[in-house]
Write a protein that holds these residues in place. Structure first.
Motif, PDB file in Angstrom:
ATOM      1  N   ILE A 166      36.696  36.641  38.227  1.00 52.89           N
ATOM      2  CA  ILE A 166      37.807  37.264  37.507  1.00 52.89           C
ATOM      3  C   ILE A 166      37.686  37.063  36.002  1.00 52.89           C
ATOM      4  CG2 ILE A 166      39.402  37.144  39.450  1.00 52.89           C
ATOM      5  CD1 ILE A 166      40.611  34.615  38.176  1.00 52.89           C
ATOM      6  N   ASP A 167      36.453  37.061  35.474  1.00 54.64           N
ATOM      7  CA  ASP A 167      36.302  36.816  34.045  1.00 54.64           C
ATOM      8  C   ASP A 167      36.686  38.018  33.197  1.00 54.64           C
ATOM      9  OD1 ASP A 167      34.166  38.370  34.793  1.00 54.64           O
ATOM     10  OD2 ASP A 167      32.624  37.099  33.895  1.00 54.64           O
ATOM     11  N   GLY A 168      36.642  39.209  33.753  1.00 49.14           N
ATOM     12  CA  GLY A 168      37.011  40.400  32.990  1.00 49.14           C
ATOM     13  C   GLY A 168      38.517  40.590  32.898  1.00 49.14           C
ATOM     14  N   ASN A 169      38.948  41.409  31.970  1.00 46.76           N
ATOM     15  CA  ASN A 169      40.393  41.668  31.827  1.00 46.76           C
ATOM     16  C   ASN A 169      40.947  42.398  33.040  1.00 46.76           C
ATOM     17  OD1 ASN A 169      38.851  44.004  30.905  1.00 46.76           O
ATOM     18  ND2 ASN A 169      40.805  44.864  30.238  1.00 46.76           N
ATOM     19  N   ASN A 170      40.195  43.348  33.565  1.00 47.27           N
ATOM     20  CA  ASN A 170      40.656  44.084  34.744  1.00 47.27           C
ATOM     21  C   ASN A 170      40.720  43.198  35.982  1.00 47.27           C
ATOM     22  OD1 ASN A 170      40.761  46.841  33.542  1.00 47.27           O
ATOM     23  ND2 ASN A 170      38.567  46.527  33.312  1.00 47.27           N
ATOM     24  N   GLU A 171      39.721  42.342  36.123  1.00 52.54           N
ATOM     25  CA  GLU A 171      39.637  41.499  37.316  1.00 52.54           C
ATOM     26  C   GLU A 171      40.748  40.455  37.347  1.00 52.54           C
ATOM     27  OE1 GLU A 171      35.858  43.554  36.772  1.00 52.54           O
ATOM     28  OE2 GLU A 171      37.132  42.395  35.409  1.00 52.54           O
ATOM     29  N   VAL A 172      40.976  39.786  36.224  1.00 51.40           N
ATOM     30  CA  VAL A 172      42.028  38.773  36.214  1.00 51.40           C
ATOM     31  C   VAL A 172      43.392  39.420  36.392  1.00 51.40           C
ATOM     32  CG1 VAL A 172      42.459  38.714  33.703  1.00 51.40           C
ATOM     33  CG2 VAL A 172      42.792  36.647  35.083  1.00 51.40           C
ATOM     34  N   ALA A 173      43.558  40.629  35.889  1.00 47.85           N
ATOM     35  CA  ALA A 173      44.834  41.333  36.046  1.00 47.85           C
ATOM     36  C   ALA A 173      45.133  41.593  37.516  1.00 47.85           C
ATOM     37  CB  ALA A 173      44.811  42.650  35.271  1.00 47.85           C
ATOM     38  N   LEU A 174      44.129  42.046  38.252  1.00 48.29           N
ATOM     39  CA  LEU A 174      44.341  42.319  39.675  1.00 48.29           C
ATOM     40  C   LEU A 174      44.610  41.027  40.447  1.00 48.29           C
ATOM     41  CD1 LEU A 174      44.482  44.249  42.013  1.00 48.29           C
ATOM     42  CD2 LEU A 174      41.998  44.118  42.233  1.00 48.29           C
ATOM     43  N   ALA A 175      43.901  39.960  40.109  1.00 48.99           N
ATOM     44  CA  ALA A 175      44.128  38.674  40.776  1.00 48.99           C
ATOM     45  C   ALA A 175      45.575  38.226  40.585  1.00 48.99           C
ATOM     46  CB  ALA A 175      43.165  37.624  40.228  1.00 48.99           C
ATOM     47  N   LEU A 176      46.128  38.437  39.403  1.00 48.61           N
ATOM     48  CA  LEU A 176      47.506  38.029  39.134  1.00 48.61           C
ATOM     49  C   LEU A 176      48.500  38.917  39.875  1.00 48.61           C
ATOM     50  CD1 LEU A 176      47.258  37.257  35.310  1.00 48.61           C
ATOM     51  CD2 LEU A 176      47.113  35.676  37.234  1.00 48.61           C
ATOM     52  N   VAL A 177      48.172  40.187  40.013  1.00 50.36           N
ATOM     53  CA  VAL A 177      49.018  41.085  40.799  1.00 50.36           C
ATOM     54  C   VAL A 177      49.092  40.595  42.246  1.00 50.36           C
ATOM     55  CG1 VAL A 177      49.167  43.412  41.783  1.00 50.36           C
ATOM     56  CG2 VAL A 177      48.640  43.124  39.365  1.00 50.36           C
ATOM     57  N   ARG A 216      44.422  49.480  33.306  1.00 45.97           N
ATOM     58  CA  ARG A 216      45.165  50.613  33.857  1.00 45.97           C
ATOM     59  C   ARG A 216      45.285  50.507  35.374  1.00 45.97           C
ATOM     60  NH1 ARG A 216      41.341  54.799  30.703  1.00 45.97           N
ATOM     61  NH2 ARG A 216      39.887  53.211  31.458  1.00 45.97           N
ATOM     62  N   GLY A 217      44.236  50.027  36.025  1.00 46.32           N
ATOM     63  CA  GLY A 217      44.297  49.845  37.467  1.00 46.32           C
ATOM     64  C   GLY A 217      45.348  48.827  37.863  1.00 46.32           C
ATOM     65  N   ALA A 218      45.453  47.750  37.091  1.00 45.59           N
ATOM     66  CA  ALA A 218      46.463  46.730  37.381  1.00 45.59           C
ATOM     67  C   ALA A 218      47.869  47.282  37.192  1.00 45.59           C
ATOM     68  CB  ALA A 218      46.246  45.512  36.490  1.00 45.59           C
ATOM     69  N   ALA A 219      48.052  48.148  36.195  1.00 45.04           N
ATOM     70  CA  ALA A 219      49.366  48.758  35.980  1.00 45.04           C
ATOM     71  C   ALA A 219      49.774  49.590  37.192  1.00 45.04           C
ATOM     72  CB  ALA A 219      49.342  49.618  34.720  1.00 45.04           C
ATOM     73  N   LEU A 220      48.818  50.347  37.737  1.00 47.88           N
ATOM     74  CA  LEU A 220      49.104  51.124  38.951  1.00 47.88           C
ATOM     75  C   LEU A 220      49.388  50.200  40.136  1.00 47.88           C
ATOM     76  CD1 LEU A 220      46.350  53.885  38.655  1.00 47.88           C
ATOM     77  CD2 LEU A 220      48.802  54.167  38.269  1.00 47.88           C
ATOM     78  N   ALA A 221      48.618  49.112  40.229  1.00 49.11           N
ATOM     79  CA  ALA A 221      48.810  48.171  41.332  1.00 49.11           C
ATOM     80  C   ALA A 221      50.172  47.504  41.255  1.00 49.11           C
ATOM     81  CB  ALA A 221      47.703  47.122  41.313  1.00 49.11           C
ATOM     82  N   GLY A 377      48.848  45.506  46.720  1.00 44.20           N
ATOM     83  CA  GLY A 377      48.406  45.363  45.333  1.00 44.20           C
ATOM     84  C   GLY A 377      46.896  45.388  45.214  1.00 44.20           C
ATOM     85  N   PHE A 378      46.218  44.674  46.127  1.00 37.82           N
ATOM     86  CA  PHE A 378      44.758  44.645  46.076  1.00 37.82           C
ATOM     87  C   PHE A 378      44.161  45.994  46.465  1.00 37.82           C
ATOM     88  CE2 PHE A 378      40.557  43.794  47.951  1.00 37.82           C
ATOM     89  CZ  PHE A 378      39.945  43.216  46.855  1.00 37.82           C
ATOM     90  N   ALA A 379      44.745  46.648  47.465  1.00 38.64           N
ATOM     91  CA  ALA A 379      44.220  47.937  47.921  1.00 38.64           C
ATOM     92  C   ALA A 379      44.306  48.992  46.822  1.00 38.64           C
ATOM     93  CB  ALA A 379      44.978  48.408  49.159  1.00 38.64           C
ATOM     94  N   VAL A 380      45.381  48.976  46.048  1.00 33.02           N
ATOM     95  CA  VAL A 380      45.552  49.959  44.967  1.00 33.02           C
ATOM     96  C   VAL A 380      44.700  49.577  43.757  1.00 33.02           C
ATOM     97  CG1 VAL A 380      47.187  50.998  43.359  1.00 33.02           C
ATOM     98  CG2 VAL A 380      47.842  50.627  45.739  1.00 33.02           C
ATOM     99  N   GLY A 381      44.854  48.348  43.287  1.00 36.43           N
ATOM    100  CA  GLY A 381      44.086  47.926  42.118  1.00 36.43           C
ATOM    101  C   GLY A 381      42.597  47.862  42.389  1.00 36.43           C
ATOM    102  N   GLY A 382      42.226  47.483  43.620  1.00 36.68           N
ATOM    103  CA  GLY A 382      40.811  47.387  43.969  1.00 36.68           C
ATOM    104  C   GLY A 382      40.108  48.718  43.997  1.00 36.68           C
ATOM    105  N   ALA A 383      40.870  49.823  44.044  1.00 34.60           N
ATOM    106  CA  ALA A 383      40.257  51.152  44.015  1.00 34.60           C
ATOM    107  C   ALA A 383      39.513  51.402  42.714  1.00 34.60           C
ATOM    108  CB  ALA A 383      41.324  52.229  44.218  1.00 34.60           C
ATOM    109  N   PHE A 384      39.741  50.542  41.706  1.00 37.38           N
ATOM    110  CA  PHE A 384      39.128  50.743  40.391  1.00 37.38           C
ATOM    111  C   PHE A 384      38.286  49.552  39.944  1.00 37.38           C
ATOM    112  CE2 PHE A 384      43.284  52.794  40.732  1.00 37.38           C
ATOM    113  CZ  PHE A 384      42.921  54.125  40.611  1.00 37.38           C
ATOM    114  N   LEU A 385      37.988  48.618  40.870  1.00 37.46           N
ATOM    115  CA  LEU A 385      37.238  47.424  40.497  1.00 37.46           C
ATOM    116  C   LEU A 385      36.213  47.054  41.566  1.00 37.46           C
ATOM    117  CD1 LEU A 385      40.098  45.135  39.131  1.00 37.46           C
ATOM    118  CD2 LEU A 385      38.329  46.271  37.796  1.00 37.46           C
TER     119      LEU A 385
END
Length: 433
Positions: A166-177, A216-221, A377-385
């Motif tokens: 989760i070092d990237g901004n997108n990855e850590v965002a999804l983990a927090l979601v 943006r993926g995390a926002a959707l998630a 949350g993971f199913a939606v955000g994971g669609a982009f990661l």
């Protein structure tokens, strides 16, 4: 100092793991999900703490008087089938075994230890140890990132710990979601007002940190998860008021450049990053159609894109758990992966149905519901990661199966035969006949 502290904690825990192997689950999740050694500056950053803990857990299981077995549940068998299928696709990978071995070993370490955790987590206390450890491990970065976002006015992005999943901004965002619903579950276990307030504050800071990542993926998630959270909540009125107040406030705290970034969702055709992802998705689709076994690991290079991508020179990672699995493991691999997600969801539904009228199992109803929300949350955000092998969703799977086994022991004997038969069908993810 940080390096020494982590080292003392890990090696100090080893005798306790030998005494009670399930305690090793706490240490394994802490090291593999939080990666506390990544916060140091010396020898601890590269020391194999995870290997030490894993070896100790396995040795403790072998020497312990109890026998540890995988839970006899359909989710377990599909998980093992997916694990086995990845070995088949690695063996026949497009680049050969030598190229993919490193990634195969990495993934098998994660999946192998997931199987070990499934054997060790058998009681409510052990399930809640798992949940608490995931919450603390990821919540640390969420609280830290939320405070950073407040102090900076949202003008700088939140990033995850360097060198981790989760070092990237997108990855850590999804983990927090994903971790927010688990925090919400734990609020229901707290007896004091200050503890409830602390967890609520952590939820808000994690949400703010996720937004502060500019993902943006995390926002959707977050949007999808919030809707499902409200729909599944037993306290819709107070939760609805809280969401109605918190969501607009969190969004208003973000600066104009954040809103401009999120608005590009509506104009993705003009965004080179978004179009690069679509090019990678089409490459994975074409590859899976051409090769029954997919391409195996390590397929994101010029050679593969030149053969299968509409735009050969636009090389990107998969940026989608679904297309990542499709490209690497073919349609059969994707079917197994999707079946696993559906079956974990259906298992949660069985838990809720079985435990609904049992007072001692209301904790299981709340936990299964929140695990389902995390999955959304993971199913939606994971669609982009590219996070198909991220530890935490498999830990959610483990918690769901362990909860199901407890509920089956306590609630099933009280249910009519027809209802038990329906539960078995639901566990398997099929409609009863």
């Amino acid at each position: 100092m940080r390096d020494l502290l982590v080292t003392l904690l890990v090696f100090g825990s080893l005798p306790y793991i030998f005494k009670r192997p399930s305690f090793g689950v706490v240490m394994w999740i802490w090291i593999s999900v939080m990666n506390p050694h990544s916060q140091g500056w010396g020898f601890a950053r590269t020391f194999p703490f995870a290997a030490v803990i894993a070896a100790t857990i396995v040795a403790a299981m072998v020497l312990h008087k109890d026998k540890f077995r995988l839970p006899a549940h359909p989710v377990t068998w599909v998980f093992l089938a997916f694990m086995g299928w990845m070995s088949v696709t690695a063996l026949f990978s497009i680049h050969g075994v030598d190229v993919v071995t490193t990634q195969w070993i990495k993934v098998y370490k994660i999946f192998g230890m997931t199987a070990v955790v499934m054997m060790l987590v058998r009681t409510r206390q052990e399930i809640e140890w798992l949940v608490w450890t995931v919450v603390v491990s990821l919540g640390f970065y969420g609280v830290k990132g939320g405070i950073f976002t407040l102090r900076s006015g949202g003008n700088f992005r939140v990033w995850g710990p360097e060198g981790t999943f989760i070092d990237g901004n997108n990855e850590v965002a999804l983990a927090l979601v994903v971790v927010i619903p688990l925090m919400y579950y734990l609020i229901g276990n707290m007896r004091t007002r200050w503890a409830k307030g602390a967890l609520l504050a952590a939820i808000l800071l994690c949400a703010l940190a996720s937004l502060g990542s500019y993902s943006r993926g995390a926002a959707l998630a977050i949007g999808a998860m919030t809707i499902v959270l409200w729909l599944k909540s037993q306290n819709k009125a107070p939760l609805g008021v809280l969401l109605a107040l918190a969501v607009p406030l969190l969004v208003l705290l973000m600066p104009s450049q954040w809103h401009e970034r999120i608005d590009t969702i509506n104009t993705y055709q003009e965004d080179s990053s978004a179009m690069g992802r679509i090019n990678a998705w089409r490459m994975a689709f074409n590859l899976a159609n051409d090769r029954l076994l997919g391409g195996g690991f390590e397929i994101y290079d010029g050679q593969v894109f030149a053969r299968y991508a509409p735009i050969p020179l636009d090389v990107h990672a998969a940026h989608s758990i679904y297309f990542q699995v499709l490209g690497e493991h073919g349609w059969i691999g994707l079917a197994l992966y999707l079946a696993l997600g559906v079956m974990v969801w259906r298992t949660g539904a069985v838990i809720v149905r079985q435990a609904a009228g049992v007072a001692d199992l209301q904790w299981a109803v709340r936990l299964a519901t929140m695990l389902q929300v995390s999955l959304v949350g993971f199913a939606v955000g994971g669609a982009f990661l590219s996070l198909a092998y991220f530890d935490v969703p498999y830990l959610i799977m483990t918690a769901m199966v362990a909860t199901r086994m407890i509920v089956a022991r306590q609630a099933t004997p009280q249910r009519p035969r027809a209802a038990r038969r329906a539960d078995l069908h639901a566990d398997a993810g099929v409609a009863p006949t």
